[in-house]
Design an enzyme around this catalytic site. Sequence first.
Site, PDB file in Angstrom:
ATOM      1  N   THR A 413       0.818  -1.217   0.000  1.00 35.14           N
ATOM      2  CA  THR A 413       0.000   0.000   0.000  1.00 35.14           C
ATOM      3  C   THR A 413       0.853   1.270   0.000  1.00 35.14           C
ATOM      4  O   THR A 413       2.047   1.223   0.271  1.00 35.14           O
ATOM      5  CB  THR A 413      -0.945   0.013   1.226  1.00 35.14           C
ATOM      6  OG1 THR A 413      -1.635  -1.212   1.277  1.00 35.14           O
ATOM      7  CG2 THR A 413      -1.934   1.132   1.225  1.00 35.14           C
ATOM      8  N   GLU A 433      -3.217  -4.457  -2.153  1.00 38.86           N
ATOM      9  CA  GLU A 433      -3.139  -5.362  -0.996  1.00 38.86           C
ATOM     10  C   GLU A 433      -1.716  -5.865  -0.781  1.00 38.86           C
ATOM     11  O   GLU A 433      -0.922  -5.150  -0.225  1.00 38.86           O
ATOM     12  CB  GLU A 433      -4.193  -6.476  -1.096  1.00 38.86           C
ATOM     13  CG  GLU A 433      -4.104  -7.664  -0.158  1.00 38.86           C
ATOM     14  CD  GLU A 433      -3.717  -7.440   1.306  1.00 38.86           C
ATOM     15  OE1 GLU A 433      -3.797  -6.329   1.817  1.00 38.86           O
ATOM     16  OE2 GLU A 433      -3.306  -8.431   1.926  1.00 38.86           O
TER      17      GLU A 433
HETATM   18  N1  GLU Z   1      -5.326  -4.499   2.232  1.00 36.17           N
HETATM   19  C1  GLU Z   1      -4.913  -3.731   3.356  1.00 36.17           C
HETATM   20  C2  GLU Z   1      -6.046  -2.934   3.927  1.00 36.17           C
HETATM   21  O1  GLU Z   1      -6.863  -2.500   3.224  1.00 36.17           O
HETATM   22  C3  GLU Z   1      -3.851  -2.775   2.998  1.00 36.17           C
HETATM   23  C4  GLU Z   1      -2.707  -3.491   2.447  1.00 36.17           C
HETATM   24  C5  GLU Z   1      -1.506  -3.252   3.214  1.00 36.17           C
HETATM   25  O2  GLU Z   1      -1.207  -2.134   3.603  1.00 36.17           O
HETATM   26  O3  GLU Z   1      -0.842  -4.217   3.418  1.00 36.17           O
HETATM   27  O4  GLU Z   1      -6.110  -2.742   5.091  1.00 36.17           O
END
Ligand code: GLU
Length: 614
Positions: A413, A433
């Site tokens: 992210t 993600e």
């Molecule tokens: N999928 C994660 C979320 O929405 C973010 C991904 C990440 O920062 O690893 O919380």
Amino acid sequence: MRRTRLLAGVSTSVAALLVTVLIAPSADARTRPVQPPPKSPTATGYGGAVSTVDPDATRIGIDVLRRGGNAVDAAVAAAAALGVTEPYSNGVGGGGFFVHYDAKSRRVSTIDGREAAPAAYREDTLTENGRPIPFADAVTSGLSVGVPGTPLTWDRAVRRWGTRSLRQNLAPAADLARRGFVVDATFRQQTADNEARFRDFPATRALFLPNGELPEVGSVLRNPDLARTYDLLGRGGVAEFYRGGIGRDVVRTARRPAVDPASPRMVRPGLLTTADLASYTAPERRPTRVSYRGLDVYGMAPPSSGGSTVGEALNVLERSDLRGAPAAQYLHRYLDASNLSFADRNRWVGDPAFGEVPLAGLLSQRYADSRACLLDPARALPTPQPPGDPAVRAEGCTAGGRTTPEPREGLSTTHLTTADRWGNVVSYTLTIEQTGGSGITVPGRGFLLNNELTDFDFVPLTPGVPDPNLPAAGKRPRSSMAPTIVLRDGRPVLALGSPGGATIITTVLQTLLGRLERDLSLVDAIAAPRASARNGTPQAEPAFLASPEAAELRAMGHAFTSTPEIGAVTGIEFGRHGLLIAAAEPARRGGGSAAVVRPSRRAGGPGRVRTIGR
Ligand code: GLU
């Protein structure tokens, strides 16, 4: 066809990237030779500011501001640039949450660009024979690809608040993708971490392993396919994505990912359809808001747990004297407020379209007080702590329900923060993600598909306890993204956010507290060694573990596991008379890039640290 060319031997070094120079007035991007832009983790000045993890993205955002664009235009242009230079962390194949402060109305609004599950999703889609699919298999699969929300987020934001067209805002990033960017050590390392799975997908290999090799630090990586994708979105609008040829390619790729026939990898096919893309929406949602010592802290509402969990923790801490507390006591309270808030987050927060989230209760001071009285000044709370029940009007301390184990999440992210000369602000976190998403590139389109649906709980976390984050048709998985804007009397004082999966929440909280309670400058609050407690064994960075406070915390019963790095914050602070203090990481992930439109005479430092909010 191989579309990416790697030009070896452009001389640069990571050290050269770190020179502290503010961005000079822009040359025309078309005539600019390819070279690594200078970057600094902090910049002070006027007329607008941009903070991202990447110097190209920051330069492009600043350029848009200089040409008359506003904070939203700059945010979209910078995000598109991050799709080029940080393609493993975000891109049009993913989603995110866009938080906007409008200077005229003094209102904070948000756009939910979270990926949605296909209509064919069921509660047991992420299981086989009654057991959860192995996490790593689900990550690298078509099955975990949700409907991307990023293109529609950009379109909505620009139409609603921007002053330039989507086409204008995407043009600099398209140009960057065509010309290429200089590979740094972080990019090479992230590619190396993904090398095995990238090799298995011919389109990904061709794009990110030029000539079949890891890209060299200092070489130039080009992505003409992505440039064309941006051109198409600019010319034809996001219908090209949600109802057109790009979307058809997304669907085809997710449903039948092209795997190298020589690879033994079993890649589960996806369930995405063109109808899923056509029916996707990126709704505006009311932000979360808590008041904290005279400040209004705005964040992202469900399906993100960012706003509610940061908000609850702040409310829990509000009755503690964090300012006067010794460092270890301050950190002790931060850790245990995080534990309590995560207990509630895991139990109560999911997509609000699929079950009521008791948001008002979670954000209420009364409920937080009933949790805060569990804090023991001398001892760490045993974890996992059970959740409370925000629906019950508690007097005294809430007796907990059954505990839920900590769900697992990825660590990718990116976050960017922008501000313009009119006072508008954007705090925007976006993702695909996992670092590298699903690992699956859409052939000919130049971007990776997300694996966001692995953010669902694959099976109920605790048998017999309702789980708000189970898969369902059209549902959005719970997120931890926490783009935040803090106001005082309706005017911005601070905006920030971070990547890092569930650690996003604690990183945002720790940085807010460092700035608001411990009088660190913004960049020092960002640089401070981090620890993250999430109702399990807390993680901490080596520098944190080596501090004297860590020894005191251990003596109180906090046990830590070591992790090399937590988060990568970018933010902007708003001083008096239009002064902007932009800040990013000095070191984590190779250091971020903060810049202002018009530097003050004293370039570089954040100036004297003023107390906020008192
Ligand atoms: N999928 C994660 C979320 O929405 C973010 C991904 C990440 O920062 O690893 O919380």
